[in-house]
Design a protein around this motif. Structure first.
Motif, PDB file in Angstrom:
ATOM      1  N   LEU A   1      12.421 -48.072   3.422  1.00  0.00           N
ATOM      2  CA  LEU A   1      12.041 -47.343   4.624  1.00  0.00           C
ATOM      3  C   LEU A   1      13.181 -47.457   5.647  1.00  0.00           C
ATOM      4  CD1 LEU A   1       8.377 -48.592   5.105  1.00  0.00           C
ATOM      5  CD2 LEU A   1       9.079 -46.301   4.428  1.00  0.00           C
ATOM      6  N   VAL A   2      13.487 -46.364   6.306  1.00  0.00           N
ATOM      7  CA  VAL A   2      14.524 -46.379   7.341  1.00  0.00           C
ATOM      8  C   VAL A   2      14.188 -47.414   8.405  1.00  0.00           C
ATOM      9  CG1 VAL A   2      15.580 -45.009   9.183  1.00  0.00           C
ATOM     10  CG2 VAL A   2      15.259 -44.014   6.920  1.00  0.00           C
ATOM     11  N   SER A   3      12.916 -47.574   8.712  1.00  0.00           N
ATOM     12  CA  SER A   3      12.490 -48.531   9.744  1.00  0.00           C
ATOM     13  C   SER A   3      12.819 -49.979   9.373  1.00  0.00           C
ATOM     14  CB  SER A   3      10.999 -48.384  10.014  1.00  0.00           C
ATOM     15  OG  SER A   3      10.256 -48.660   8.844  1.00  0.00           O
ATOM     16  N   GLN A   4      13.064 -50.252   8.087  1.00  0.00           N
ATOM     17  CA  GLN A   4      13.384 -51.613   7.644  1.00  0.00           C
ATOM     18  C   GLN A   4      14.879 -51.921   7.702  1.00  0.00           C
ATOM     19  OE1 GLN A   4      10.403 -53.076   4.321  1.00  0.00           O
ATOM     20  NE2 GLN A   4      11.463 -51.244   3.641  1.00  0.00           N
ATOM     21  N   LEU A   5      15.701 -50.920   7.940  1.00  0.00           N
ATOM     22  CA  LEU A   5      17.146 -51.122   7.895  1.00  0.00           C
ATOM     23  C   LEU A   5      17.662 -52.194   8.847  1.00  0.00           C
ATOM     24  CD1 LEU A   5      18.568 -47.553   7.300  1.00  0.00           C
ATOM     25  CD2 LEU A   5      18.108 -49.364   5.655  1.00  0.00           C
ATOM     26  N   PRO A   6      17.184 -52.268  10.094  1.00  0.00           N
ATOM     27  CA  PRO A   6      17.679 -53.360  10.950  1.00  0.00           C
ATOM     28  C   PRO A   6      17.398 -54.746  10.367  1.00  0.00           C
ATOM     29  CG  PRO A   6      16.561 -51.702  12.274  1.00  0.00           C
ATOM     30  CD  PRO A   6      16.316 -51.355  10.830  1.00  0.00           C
ATOM     31  N   GLU A   7      16.234 -54.907   9.753  1.00  0.00           N
ATOM     32  CA  GLU A   7      15.910 -56.197   9.136  1.00  0.00           C
ATOM     33  C   GLU A   7      16.802 -56.469   7.931  1.00  0.00           C
ATOM     34  OE1 GLU A   7      11.616 -57.048   8.651  1.00  0.00           O
ATOM     35  OE2 GLU A   7      11.393 -55.103   9.652  1.00  0.00           O
ATOM     36  N   VAL A   8      16.990 -55.462   7.089  1.00  0.00           N
ATOM     37  CA  VAL A   8      17.839 -55.631   5.902  1.00  0.00           C
ATOM     38  C   VAL A   8      19.258 -55.984   6.329  1.00  0.00           C
ATOM     39  CG1 VAL A   8      18.834 -54.476   3.895  1.00  0.00           C
ATOM     40  CG2 VAL A   8      16.427 -54.128   4.458  1.00  0.00           C
ATOM     41  N   GLU A   9      19.762 -55.338   7.366  1.00  0.00           N
ATOM     42  CA  GLU A   9      21.110 -55.636   7.857  1.00  0.00           C
ATOM     43  C   GLU A   9      21.193 -57.060   8.389  1.00  0.00           C
ATOM     44  OE1 GLU A   9      22.003 -52.495  10.622  1.00  0.00           O
ATOM     45  OE2 GLU A   9      22.010 -50.991   9.015  1.00  0.00           O
ATOM     46  N   ARG A  10      20.154 -57.491   9.119  1.00  0.00           N
ATOM     47  CA  ARG A  10      20.127 -58.861   9.637  1.00  0.00           C
ATOM     48  C   ARG A  10      20.111 -59.861   8.486  1.00  0.00           C
ATOM     49  NH1 ARG A  10      14.968 -59.771  11.991  1.00  0.00           N
ATOM     50  NH2 ARG A  10      15.468 -57.950  13.234  1.00  0.00           N
ATOM     51  N   TYR A  11      19.262 -59.615   7.485  1.00  0.00           N
ATOM     52  CA  TYR A  11      19.177 -60.524   6.345  1.00  0.00           C
ATOM     53  C   TYR A  11      20.489 -60.545   5.555  1.00  0.00           C
ATOM     54  CZ  TYR A  11      14.138 -60.219   7.243  1.00  0.00           C
ATOM     55  OH  TYR A  11      12.895 -60.243   7.822  1.00  0.00           O
ATOM     56  N   SER A  12      21.130 -59.387   5.404  1.00  0.00           N
ATOM     57  CA  SER A  12      22.378 -59.356   4.639  1.00  0.00           C
ATOM     58  C   SER A  12      23.486 -60.107   5.381  1.00  0.00           C
ATOM     59  CB  SER A  12      22.799 -57.925   4.304  1.00  0.00           C
ATOM     60  OG  SER A  12      23.146 -57.204   5.451  1.00  0.00           O
ATOM     61  N   ARG A  13      23.516 -60.038   6.726  1.00  0.00           N
ATOM     62  CA  ARG A  13      24.503 -60.825   7.480  1.00  0.00           C
ATOM     63  C   ARG A  13      24.253 -62.318   7.287  1.00  0.00           C
ATOM     64  NH1 ARG A  13      23.513 -56.956  11.358  1.00  0.00           N
ATOM     65  NH2 ARG A  13      22.237 -58.377  12.582  1.00  0.00           N
ATOM     66  N   MET A  14      22.981 -62.715   7.309  1.00  0.00           N
ATOM     67  CA  MET A  14      22.662 -64.127   7.093  1.00  0.00           C
ATOM     68  C   MET A  14      23.123 -64.576   5.708  1.00  0.00           C
ATOM     69  SD  MET A  14      18.797 -64.569   8.488  1.00  0.00           S
ATOM     70  CE  MET A  14      18.256 -63.918  10.044  1.00  0.00           C
ATOM     71  N   TYR A  15      22.846 -63.752   4.719  1.00  0.00           N
ATOM     72  CA  TYR A  15      23.108 -64.101   3.321  1.00  0.00           C
ATOM     73  C   TYR A  15      24.602 -64.063   3.005  1.00  0.00           C
ATOM     74  CZ  TYR A  15      22.273 -64.114  -1.750  1.00  0.00           C
ATOM     75  OH  TYR A  15      22.251 -64.419  -3.087  1.00  0.00           O
ATOM     76  N   TYR A  16      25.258 -62.967   3.346  1.00  0.00           N
ATOM     77  CA  TYR A  16      26.660 -62.787   2.958  1.00  0.00           C
ATOM     78  C   TYR A  16      27.642 -63.407   3.950  1.00  0.00           C
ATOM     79  CZ  TYR A  16      25.138 -59.637  -0.722  1.00  0.00           C
ATOM     80  OH  TYR A  16      24.543 -59.115  -1.842  1.00  0.00           O
ATOM     81  N   ASP A  17      27.404 -63.255   5.240  1.00  0.00           N
ATOM     82  CA  ASP A  17      28.357 -63.753   6.237  1.00  0.00           C
ATOM     83  C   ASP A  17      28.151 -65.220   6.569  1.00  0.00           C
ATOM     84  OD1 ASP A  17      29.229 -61.134   6.270  1.00  0.00           O
ATOM     85  OD2 ASP A  17      28.285 -60.643   8.187  1.00  0.00           O
ATOM     86  N   LEU A  18      26.895 -65.647   6.620  1.00  0.00           N
ATOM     87  CA  LEU A  18      26.591 -67.023   7.016  1.00  0.00           C
ATOM     88  C   LEU A  18      26.243 -67.930   5.843  1.00  0.00           C
ATOM     89  CD1 LEU A  18      24.444 -66.206  10.181  1.00  0.00           C
ATOM     90  CD2 LEU A  18      26.869 -66.806  10.086  1.00  0.00           C
TER      91      LEU A  18
END
Length: 104
Positions: free
Chosen positions: A43-60
């Motif tokens: 869902l497009v509405s989930q994109l901010p959450e997915v982006e936040r989770y991906s930053r946590m996972y990949y960047d942090l």
């Protein structure tokens, strides 16, 4: 009401993340994936959450259990913020009605 969907494989390709990461988020119950016609959608509405989770996972380098714990803590904080706002509004009602003299 039309729901906007994004194909998971295209999103992953554009954002340079593994599709298995999206599967992990779904398994943890952090997002919902919709399957239709052999394709998986976000869902497009989930994109901010997915982006936040991906930053946590990949960047942090936070693992999935850590992301899940952070998610639950953020949810609790949001619920507490709502409760505080509700209590503040109730307090203002009491004050407007001259009840501020009461000993709470």
């Amino acid at each position: 009401m039309q729901t906007e969907l994004i194909i998971v494989s295209e999103y992953c390709h554009k954002c340079d993340i593994e599709p298995s990461f999206i599967d992990l988020l779904q398994e943890e119950g952090l997002i919902e994936i919709h399957a239709e016609g052999g394709e998986h959608y976000l869902l497009v509405s989930q994109l901010p959450e997915v982006e936040r989770y991906s930053r946590m996972y990949y960047d942090l380098s936070i693992n999935m259990e850590g992301i899940d714990a952070i998610h639950h803590l953020l949810e609790r904080m949001e619920n507490m913020r709502r409760e505080i706002n509700l209590l503040r509004s109730q307090l203002h009602v009491y004050k407007r009605h001259g009840l501020e003299e009461m000993d709470w």
